[in-house]
Design a protein around this motif. Structure first.
Motif, mmCIF file in Angstrom:
data_model
loop_
_atom_site.group_PDB
_atom_site.id
_atom_site.type_symbol
_atom_site.label_atom_id
_atom_site.label_comp_id
_atom_site.label_asym_id
_atom_site.label_seq_id
_atom_site.Cartn_x
_atom_site.Cartn_y
_atom_site.Cartn_z
ATOM 1 N N ALA A 83 -8.528 15.436 42.435
ATOM 2 C CA ALA A 83 -9.177 16.601 41.794
ATOM 3 C C ALA A 83 -7.928 16.965 40.649
ATOM 4 N N GLY A 84 -6.735 17.123 41.053
ATOM 5 C CA GLY A 84 -5.827 17.359 40.037
ATOM 6 C C GLY A 84 -5.748 16.385 38.736
ATOM 7 N N LEU A 85 -5.908 15.200 39.094
ATOM 8 C CA LEU A 85 -5.755 14.207 38.005
ATOM 9 C C LEU A 85 -6.942 14.204 37.059
ATOM 10 N N LEU A 86 -8.236 14.776 37.512
ATOM 11 C CA LEU A 86 -9.236 14.993 36.525
ATOM 12 C C LEU A 86 -8.927 16.324 35.744
ATOM 13 N N VAL A 87 -8.166 17.302 36.112
ATOM 14 C CA VAL A 87 -7.826 18.307 35.439
ATOM 15 C C VAL A 87 -6.993 17.913 34.386
ATOM 16 N N ILE A 113 -17.324 19.687 39.978
ATOM 17 C CA ILE A 113 -17.989 21.078 39.925
ATOM 18 C C ILE A 113 -16.961 21.952 38.998
ATOM 19 N N PRO A 114 -17.095 22.471 37.861
ATOM 20 C CA PRO A 114 -16.288 23.376 37.263
ATOM 21 C C PRO A 114 -16.162 24.680 37.956
ATOM 22 N N LEU A 115 -15.070 24.866 38.048
ATOM 23 C CA LEU A 115 -14.551 26.054 38.908
ATOM 24 C C LEU A 115 -14.877 27.385 38.303
ATOM 25 N N PHE A 116 -14.885 27.675 37.000
ATOM 26 C CA PHE A 116 -14.499 29.024 36.284
ATOM 27 C C PHE A 116 -16.275 29.296 36.083
ATOM 28 N N LYS A 117 -17.040 28.637 35.889
ATOM 29 C CA LYS A 117 -18.212 28.811 35.480
ATOM 30 C C LYS A 117 -18.914 29.955 36.372
ATOM 31 N N GLY A 118 -19.425 30.851 36.139
ATOM 32 C CA GLY A 118 -19.955 31.728 37.317
ATOM 33 C C GLY A 118 -19.112 32.584 38.099
ATOM 34 N N VAL A 119 -17.963 32.475 37.759
ATOM 35 C CA VAL A 119 -16.724 33.178 38.801
ATOM 36 C C VAL A 119 -17.293 34.794 38.688
ATOM 37 N N ILE A 147 -1.680 30.211 18.722
ATOM 38 C CA ILE A 147 -1.350 29.619 19.877
ATOM 39 C C ILE A 147 -2.518 29.885 20.849
ATOM 40 N N ILE A 148 -2.378 29.102 21.795
ATOM 41 C CA ILE A 148 -3.900 29.101 22.740
ATOM 42 C C ILE A 148 -3.406 28.580 24.054
ATOM 43 N N ALA A 149 -3.820 29.322 25.011
ATOM 44 C CA ALA A 149 -3.711 29.102 26.396
ATOM 45 C C ALA A 149 -5.061 28.508 26.987
ATOM 46 N N VAL A 150 -5.052 27.328 27.359
ATOM 47 C CA VAL A 150 -6.399 26.765 27.929
ATOM 48 C C VAL A 150 -6.026 26.669 29.603
ATOM 49 N N ASP A 151 -7.002 27.362 30.574
ATOM 50 C CA ASP A 151 -7.018 27.100 31.779
ATOM 51 C C ASP A 151 -8.239 26.693 32.218
ATOM 52 N N THR A 152 -8.018 25.534 33.246
ATOM 53 C CA THR A 152 -9.364 25.191 33.759
ATOM 54 C C THR A 152 -9.277 24.524 34.982
ATOM 55 N N GLY A 153 -10.137 24.199 35.820
ATOM 56 C CA GLY A 153 -10.126 23.933 37.099
ATOM 57 C C GLY A 153 -11.521 23.143 37.553
ATOM 58 N N CYS A 154 -11.550 22.251 38.394
ATOM 59 C CA CYS A 154 -12.483 21.656 39.048
ATOM 60 C C CYS A 154 -12.478 21.457 40.419
ATOM 61 N N LYS A 155 -13.751 21.252 41.042
ATOM 62 C CA LYS A 155 -13.723 20.774 42.523
ATOM 63 C C LYS A 155 -14.247 19.435 42.391
#
Ligand code: MG
Ligand code: MG
Length: 262
Positions: A16-20, A54-60, A93-101
């Motif tokens: 999962a981490g490698l996809l991130v 599954i994107p983890l942030f959408k719908g939090v 400058i931009i911080a981009v945070d993302t995660g997936c399952k």
């Protein structure tokens, strides 16, 4: 309750981490003056969907559900910025945070990027933020308690005249994005009370947010975007990190540290 992960489970979290990691490769390739934050977000969503992740942030959940797969926080925005029509400009400058399952396991990583050439203050802040994250991970080799790591991390940030955000913290991660324990990037009486031991099998999302000025932040009217209280810039760097008997292992390695074979 903190759940420790087996070696096999950590290996699955690594997938999962490698996809991130791949998401950040894509993000880094798209960041330039003229691109919108929404375009980058759409590309990351497509990548996750192509891999049946599954994107983890959408719908939090929140006052309004989070509407995107990435948080994109520009300049004085600290975390939880919402992607959209905003056009990135030279010097941002931009911080981009993302995660997936992926296959039931989560990965979570944030990185801050310069858009074109940035001024000396932002450049230094980017360096210190990245160094702070890696210092914390390195310190996990020697520390027994998280507070030892957090204390060194905070002292490092302060030594540059910057501040470590306290209102938002890192977290345990596994089958869910947010698991116990809470992972503060500072120490005080309360964090010592909730301290935890760095045992093999512990998997943490470590994510210092470093502000150029005050640590104080406020949430915007969109219910999500967190700004610095003084309007000065902020950076955010995050890796998902597993403690093993051989020491800490980064499960969301930067794409430019991967060998070609991986
Ligand atoms: Mg994150
Ligand atoms: Mg996180």
């Amino acid at each position: 309750m903190i759940t420790l992960k087996s070696r096999r489970e950590i290996e699955r979290m690594r997938q999962a981490g490698l996809l991130v990691t791949e998401a950040h490769r894509l993000i880094a390739s798209m960041i330039r003056p003229g691109v919108t934050t929404g375009e980058i977000d759409q590309a990351v969503e497509n990548l996750f969907l192509e891999h049946d992740a599954i994107p983890l942030f959408k719908g939090v959940p929140g006052p309004v559900p989070f509407p995107a797969v990435c948080c994109m926080s520009v300049n004085d925005e600290v975390v939880h910025g919402i992607p959209g029509d905003r056009v990135l400009e030279e010097g941002d400058i931009i911080a981009v945070d993302t995660g997936c399952k992926l296959n039931g396991w989560c990965g979570d990583s944030a990185w801050s990027y310069a858009v074109g050439e940035v001024d000396a203050e932002k450049k230094k802040l980017l360096e210190v933020g990245e160094d702070a994250l890696y210092l914390a991970i390195e310190e996990m080799k020697y520390a027994r308690w998280w507070s030892e790591v957090a204390g060194k991390l905070e002292a490092f940030i302060h030594s540059h005249g910057y501040s470590s955000v306290e209102e938002f913290v890192g977290h345990g991660i596994g089958r869910e994005m947010h698991e116990d324990p809470q992972v503060p990037h500072y120490v005080d009486d309360e964090t010592y009370e909730k301290d935890f031991e760095l045992k093999p099998g512990l998997v943490l999302a470590i994510e210092p947010m470093v502000n150029a000025g005050t640590k104080d932040v406020h949430v915007a009217e969109d219910h999500w975007t967190v700004h610095t209280a003084d309007g000065r810039p902020s950076v955010h760097f995050e890796h998902t990190v597993a403690m093993t008997s051989d020491g800490p292992v980064i499960l969301t390695p930067r794409f430019d540290t991967l060998k070609e074979a991986e």
